[in-house]
Design a protein around this motif. Sequence first.
Motif, mmCIF file in Angstrom:
data_model
loop_
_atom_site.group_PDB
_atom_site.id
_atom_site.type_symbol
_atom_site.label_atom_id
_atom_site.label_comp_id
_atom_site.label_asym_id
_atom_site.label_seq_id
_atom_site.Cartn_x
_atom_site.Cartn_y
_atom_site.Cartn_z
ATOM 1 N N ASN A 73 53.408 56.488 39.372
ATOM 2 C CA ASN A 73 52.968 55.908 40.423
ATOM 3 C C ASN A 73 52.363 54.554 40.120
ATOM 4 O O ASN A 73 51.601 54.642 38.957
ATOM 5 N N PRO A 74 52.371 53.568 40.836
ATOM 6 C CA PRO A 74 51.305 52.200 40.532
ATOM 7 C C PRO A 74 50.020 52.614 40.789
ATOM 8 O O PRO A 74 49.884 53.421 41.536
ATOM 9 N N SER A 75 49.186 52.019 40.163
ATOM 10 C CA SER A 75 47.661 52.448 40.371
ATOM 11 C C SER A 75 46.964 50.987 40.253
ATOM 12 O O SER A 75 47.713 49.984 40.032
ATOM 13 N N ARG A 76 45.621 51.301 40.395
ATOM 14 C CA ARG A 76 44.908 49.923 40.657
ATOM 15 C C ARG A 76 45.057 48.887 39.341
ATOM 16 O O ARG A 76 45.202 47.571 39.760
ATOM 17 N N TYR A 77 45.213 49.181 38.280
ATOM 18 C CA TYR A 77 45.184 48.283 37.212
ATOM 19 C C TYR A 77 46.541 48.314 36.486
ATOM 20 O O TYR A 77 46.916 47.551 35.551
ATOM 21 N N GLN B 229 50.164 47.894 38.128
ATOM 22 C CA GLN B 229 51.022 47.780 39.097
ATOM 23 C C GLN B 229 52.513 47.762 38.681
ATOM 24 O O GLN B 229 53.266 46.794 38.786
ATOM 25 N N ASP C 25 55.122 48.447 40.238
ATOM 26 C CA ASP C 25 56.115 48.313 40.958
ATOM 27 C C ASP C 25 56.132 46.624 41.105
ATOM 28 O O ASP C 25 57.288 46.364 41.450
ATOM 29 N N SER D 209 36.345 43.476 34.752
ATOM 30 C CA SER D 209 36.500 44.766 35.118
ATOM 31 C C SER D 209 37.616 44.811 36.194
ATOM 32 O O SER D 209 38.134 45.739 36.825
ATOM 33 N N GLU D 210 38.039 43.504 36.650
ATOM 34 C CA GLU D 210 38.924 43.338 37.949
ATOM 35 C C GLU D 210 40.341 43.082 37.317
ATOM 36 O O GLU D 210 41.390 43.219 38.003
ATOM 37 N N TYR E 59 48.917 43.274 35.797
ATOM 38 C CA TYR E 59 49.814 42.160 36.472
ATOM 39 C C TYR E 59 49.111 40.700 36.116
ATOM 40 O O TYR E 59 49.715 39.613 35.749
ATOM 41 N N ARG F 278 44.754 57.983 35.665
ATOM 42 C CA ARG F 278 45.805 56.864 35.817
ATOM 43 C C ARG F 278 45.677 55.564 35.363
ATOM 44 O O ARG F 278 46.619 54.990 34.849
ATOM 45 N N ALA G 197 40.100 53.347 36.162
ATOM 46 C CA ALA G 197 39.499 53.863 37.716
ATOM 47 C C ALA G 197 39.150 55.036 37.348
ATOM 48 O O ALA G 197 38.149 55.534 37.849
ATOM 49 N N ASP G 198 39.954 55.879 36.741
ATOM 50 C CA ASP G 198 39.608 57.162 36.713
ATOM 51 C C ASP G 198 38.613 57.566 35.586
ATOM 52 O O ASP G 198 38.573 58.871 35.343
#
Lengths: 282, 282, 282, 282
Positions: B106-110, B112, B114, B154-155, B159, B235, B238-239
């Motif tokens: 699955n895609p996750s925060r950092y 992507q 998809d 951190s952001e 992508y 993931r 973030a985890d």
Amino acid sequence: MKFKVSAELGYDVKAPSTLILNVHALRTAHQIILDEKLSIEPYIKAEELPSTNGENRFVRLDITDTGTVNIKYEATVDNYYEVRDYRDFQEVPVSQFDPAVLTYLNPSRYCQSDKLYRLANNTFGNIDNTYRQVVAVTEWIHKNVEYLSGFSNSETSAYDTVTQQAGVCRDFAHLGIALCRALTIPARYFTGYAYKLVPADFHACFEAYLGGEWILFDATKLAPLNGLVKIATGRDAADAAIASIFGDVFCTHVKADCQMLNDEPFEPIYYTKSVFDGITYL
Amino acid sequence: MKFKVSAELGYDVKAPSTLILNVHALRTAHQIILDEKLSIEPYIKAEELPSTNGENRFVRLDITDTGTVNIKYEATVDNYYEVRDYRDFQEVPVSQFDPAVLTYLNPSRYCQSDKLYRLANNTFGNIDNTYRQVVAVTEWIHKNVEYLSGFSNSETSAYDTVTQQAGVCRDFAHLGIALCRALTIPARYFTGYAYKLVPADFHACFEAYLGGEWILFDATKLAPLNGLVKIATGRDAADAAIASIFGDVFCTHVKADCQMLNDEPFEPIYYTKSVFDGITYL
Amino acid sequence: MKFKVSAELGYDVKAPSTLILNVHALRTAHQIILDEKLSIEPYIKAEELPSTNGENRFVRLDITDTGTVNIKYEATVDNYYEVRDYRDFQEVPVSQFDPAVLTYLNPSRYCQSDKLYRLANNTFGNIDNTYRQVVAVTEWIHKNVEYLSGFSNSETSAYDTVTQQAGVCRDFAHLGIALCRALTIPARYFTGYAYKLVPADFHACFEAYLGGEWILFDATKLAPLNGLVKIATGRDAADAAIASIFGDVFCTHVKADCQMLNDEPFEPIYYTKSVFDGITYL
Amino acid sequence: MKFKVSAELGYDVKAPSTLILNVHALRTAHQIILDEKLSIEPYIKAEELPSTNGENRFVRLDITDTGTVNIKYEATVDNYYEVRDYRDFQEVPVSQFDPAVLTYLNPSRYCQSDKLYRLANNTFGNIDNTYRQVVAVTEWIHKNVEYLSGFSNSETSAYDTVTQQAGVCRDFAHLGIALCRALTIPARYFTGYAYKLVPADFHACFEAYLGGEWILFDATKLAPLNGLVKIATGRDAADAAIASIFGDVFCTHVKADCQMLNDEPFEPIYYTKSVFDGITYL
């Protein structure tokens, strides 16, 4: 309450593929599956996967033949919710959060809470109670975001919706989750069957962790909070897609329905500003 | 191999806060903690949280007093890896993936994935073996992305990095993970202590699920693959943040170190194009 | 009023390069350059380029030698502003806009007004007068966006700032411009020297086209609106960078200063909610 | 060559509105309008605006009545192009660029060249001639980006397309422009009528500034380069929209057509890798 739920999905399979379905009603202590049936036409063996943390019931199909596949799921579900009164709400600090909920504070694919920290705190930070904060988040979304089919797509995230202010139930849920997490309130995505949703479809909303419990919120206000049958929870739509396709497969149709089984009396519940209620499916 | 690892973190606490640390070496069947010690100055009770799926060892600190907090973690770790030969690699199709790894598609925060589907498939899709695809992904990142401290923050996500082509180990890992997932290869984030990393620091790389196992990859090529002590997988960052802060706390310093305990012979392993090796920490 | 303005820029030139400077005070009917001097050490011939629509005075340097280059610009400027009273403001509809301002309705690199349409109209659409809309935009930014050096960078745009709510004068200006354009109010970027700005630096703010004139707005409120010396206007910072570098050149320092020449009486002007003023430099 | 071009646009006007059309064939020394006619049904007075830098011919309609508006533009155009041979191409350095083209080095709304700097230079930086760089950019886009109607929308930019690798002619043009600017090659958006485009429609491609001239490139390869009638050039689609709507108006249909007037002999020109040609409309 007893609900009769059903889903129909059609696929056009161009090459051998794998499909992971996520349409089964979840089994919990408070949601009993009285009966259910999955029909696949033509017949394909379906493998129910072990649930991830009790949050879903994925079914994996290994499709070896090309052509049309029609899937129908039907179930009778008896579920149960409770209403909480938040007039005397006792805050639970992070230091006492159940460790299992900490993951729902993290940003995820569609809920970039890390980028919404200032906005969330500027807008909702002065509200001194997390229950009221989530109610305010929900009202803000309901007021500012327009429900508009076709505006968003599968890549749309809370970071888009907070600014572009249009989308569907999935987008409303993602924005609610992201704002909650930015306020240090664990929040998770909820998909389910929704009684009295017009037009009938799968529904998405979110749960916030308040006072040690998962309380349901729905910024779309399109369906009563007490008429939902849970399919799955997860960090966001990435965890709870109705179907994940691996291969050359096109979805031709999706339908979902939710009816009350007997003519039980049903008093639809929506939150209002003057009442301090919270619905939990436990 | 036996490693002596240590971490030092300093915080300036402005108000009562909660801190969740993630610096403990993971306990696995192949990574034995011979001894470890967590010192907190001034003393604060540390609560080790139940691990999420055996992927981490979070420690929660409830800091009630303001002022300076200094934390030191030291451990002696005996860990073990195996080298796989991918000359006769047997592909495992999605229909046979261990259900527990599906979440890592699955895609996750950092990561992507998809949004990287076409790019990944245009660039690596014609490689007919998933092991070689991941090697090609790693080489592509190593060649195109510049290691540049201070460029990302951190952001920053995969992508961004795929286009902006600069970052640190975390960004290299996120891009590797996102490209793998876009190629239907489960991939996860790995943080650890790294022997011979210059300058000494925490390190991040990624694991790809190949032939039913988690194989380690590092597009930075800054540390030998066989000198790592695992702290956590997840993931994405973030985890597996080294520390998550809830409250008015500022980090004043972070240090990490990894030494070999005895002068064991150490032959650093890096993948090369001509060899079909894969390192797994099991 | 007469101002003495100055700029100092230092560069480390690693290879022959071209530099386009944008530090000269603009020449307009209401801003007279009494004297000015550009010193370049070591001497490099400076070519003043024909102005783009009277909006700037670019100077191009063809640097053939490597090494340190120090640039100093000094000018004495006599400029003039007028104060408009918006109590009896006459709206000008799009059908009567000066064709030359239509370009300032378009989205630009840092001002993606097309993505802010709903947000701008949901937030400011019910205000029935464009002057008051721009005042409300400015107040909203001032209230919600934190002035924070180092938070944003040269890629930060209004789409980021509207959500992340921190930045510097450039970011405040971009957000103001983007929101105005989303409300069908032409808006442009303004750079200049600013009297009483602390610490002394170049300043950026924006102009909105109201009633057929360009009126100055500054959401930072860091400098009086009547103490500005215009360097350039443009769609956004992409049109009005202090310096554009083509080649292997690093900026080592930038300084700007603005003093009042004589001790003229100076009454600083800021807009207030109760007054219907607008400053125009014509 | 003589072309007969036409455009038809239909609008449903819900409230008094302003419309700015951009469908007129441009007048240049090398593109003569032999005759043209704009019909608006019902009749609305059309105001042709002074061109911005000779780059467009906007027509403004002040629509005071609600209802259906049908617009038809027809023109006979005689235009002229030249073919350049780049075997002996003389590079022009930035220090000698015509000042009027410098603006086309700046990033714009849909062409964020500042974010593509490393990617462009990693991918095309080792090509030692700007003509060949632009040819390589065009080939790269043609190879990697899929022409796919409905994938992108009016907010899609080069930063999306470079990664997501699908779109329409507008997206192909934006990506070409952004990559050129990142390589310090001025580039601009070009809209026009295109002979032999299937299906007939408006077309978008881009011009790069090479050796002091604007040379046409089209990464879609959907229409011959020598069959175009220019409508407008600009920084990107924000400057050259077919129609800009201010008010409550919905577009009901858009059609464009381009036929050769007489049966002149027409040899379609596309660039090929082995030839060093460049088409310029001057």
